[in-house]
Design a protein around this motif. Structure first.
Motif, short mmCIF file in Angstrom:
data_model
loop_
_atom_site.label_atom_id
_atom_site.label_comp_id
_atom_site.label_asym_id
_atom_site.label_seq_id
_atom_site.Cartn_x
_atom_site.Cartn_y
_atom_site.Cartn_z
N PRO A 58 52.13 39.85 45.71
CA PRO A 58 51.93 38.41 45.51
C PRO A 58 53.10 37.54 45.97
O PRO A 58 52.91 36.35 46.19
CB PRO A 58 51.69 38.29 44.00
CG PRO A 58 52.20 39.55 43.41
CD PRO A 58 52.04 40.60 44.45
N GLN A 98 52.31 36.45 49.48
CA GLN A 98 50.94 36.77 49.85
C GLN A 98 49.99 36.08 48.88
O GLN A 98 50.30 35.91 47.71
CB GLN A 98 50.71 38.28 49.79
CG GLN A 98 51.62 39.10 50.70
CD GLN A 98 51.24 39.00 52.15
OE1 GLN A 98 50.07 39.02 52.50
NE2 GLN A 98 52.23 38.90 53.01
N ASP A 99 48.82 35.73 49.38
CA ASP A 99 47.79 35.12 48.54
C ASP A 99 46.45 35.67 49.02
O ASP A 99 46.06 35.45 50.18
CB ASP A 99 47.83 33.60 48.68
CG ASP A 99 46.83 32.90 47.77
OD1 ASP A 99 46.12 33.59 47.02
OD2 ASP A 99 46.75 31.66 47.82
N LYS A 140 43.50 34.90 47.84
CA LYS A 140 42.36 33.99 47.65
C LYS A 140 41.73 33.58 48.98
O LYS A 140 40.49 33.54 49.08
CB LYS A 140 42.79 32.76 46.85
CG LYS A 140 43.08 33.05 45.38
CD LYS A 140 43.22 31.79 44.55
CE LYS A 140 44.41 30.95 44.95
NZ LYS A 140 45.70 31.63 44.63
N ILE A 191 43.66 38.84 41.60
CA ILE A 191 44.38 37.82 42.36
C ILE A 191 45.86 37.79 41.99
O ILE A 191 46.73 37.72 42.86
CB ILE A 191 43.73 36.44 42.14
CG1 ILE A 191 42.34 36.40 42.81
CG2 ILE A 191 44.61 35.32 42.71
CD1 ILE A 191 41.58 35.12 42.57
N ASP A 192 46.16 37.86 40.70
CA ASP A 192 47.55 37.77 40.26
C ASP A 192 48.37 38.95 40.76
O ASP A 192 49.54 38.80 41.14
CB ASP A 192 47.63 37.70 38.73
CG ASP A 192 47.05 36.40 38.19
OD1 ASP A 192 47.06 35.40 38.94
OD2 ASP A 192 46.59 36.39 37.04
N GLY A 252 47.49 40.95 43.36
CA GLY A 252 47.40 41.07 44.81
C GLY A 252 46.69 42.33 45.29
O GLY A 252 47.11 42.94 46.28
N GLN A 256 41.63 36.22 57.16
CA GLN A 256 42.01 35.24 56.14
C GLN A 256 42.66 33.99 56.72
O GLN A 256 42.72 32.94 56.08
CB GLN A 256 42.92 35.86 55.10
CG GLN A 256 44.26 36.35 55.62
CD GLN A 256 44.15 37.72 56.25
OE1 GLN A 256 43.19 38.44 56.03
NE2 GLN A 256 45.14 38.07 57.05
#
Length: 208
Positions: free
Chosen positions: A55, A58-59, A61, A85-86, A88, A207
């Motif tokens: 994370p 990096q993201d 989402k 998500i948190d 990663g 992405q």
């Protein structure tokens, strides 16, 4: 298993929360980022892909959002099985190993068929209304990104600067907005011959 030590416990904990708790992980080729990829194989032969995206910097989402948008429009982005998500992590559909670059090298007679499928995907993207959650990739940004090729394969010569200036002029003439997948090339496309139409091109690294 080759995950970094400080990520190993988190990755295993993530897998335990899914149907792939007992799967074995084997490293896959990565991309030009801090992300890592692993093939998860279950005893019943099922396979999926684990994305490890630390994370910090990096993201995931954008990947999740674009994947859903592409699938909703008939394109082959991987189905998402689970994500955190948190932390990663993404567990997703495994398209296999038949990269366009490899298939065309091994079976040259298929080259036209594969690239026609790839072009059809671009036509589909051009006809779609871009989703509201993507940022604008304006002319100056596109020229700046294109200039990176000279950092890798050339130099900032007068001729190259003229090419970039001409590119900026031509791009400035376009007014229609389309969805752009920045890393769309033969090593980010997987051949899926059992699917039909544009779905035959499995999409990776989309992405951005």
């Amino acid at each position: 298993m080759c995950l970094m030590d400080d990520r190993l416990e988190q990755a295993l904990g993530f897998l335990k929360s899914t149907d792939w708790a007992a799967a074995e992980l084997h490293p896959l080729a990565g991309d030009a980022s801090a992300r890592r990829y692993f093939r998860a194989t279950r005893r019943d032969g099922g396979q999926s892909v684990l994305m490890d995206a630390p994370p910090a910097g990096q993201d995931i989402k954008p990947f999740l959002n674009i994947a859903g948008y592409l699938r909703d429009n008939g394109l082959s982005a991987p189905q998402i099985f689970a994500h955190d998500i948190d932390a990663g992590f993404i567990l997703m559909e495994d398209f296999g190993d038949d990269l366009f670059a490899n298939v065309t090298a091994q079976s040259p007679k298929l080259e036209r068929q594969l690239y026609e499928a790839a072009v059809d995907v671009l036509i589909t993207l051009d006809r779609l209304k871009p989703p509201v959650f993507v940022s604008e990739f304006d002319t100056k940004t596109m020229v700046a990104q294109t200039a990176m090729v000279f950092d890798w394969y050339g130099s900032e010569s007068a001729a190259n600067l003229r090419i970039l200036a001409g590119l900026e002029t031509e791009l400035g003439k376009f007014t229609q907005q389309s969805l752009l997948l920045r890393d769309y090339h033969a090593e980010n496309l997987i051949w899926l011959p059992d699917r039909a139409g544009v779905a035959r091109a499995g999409l990776l690294d989309f992405q951005d």
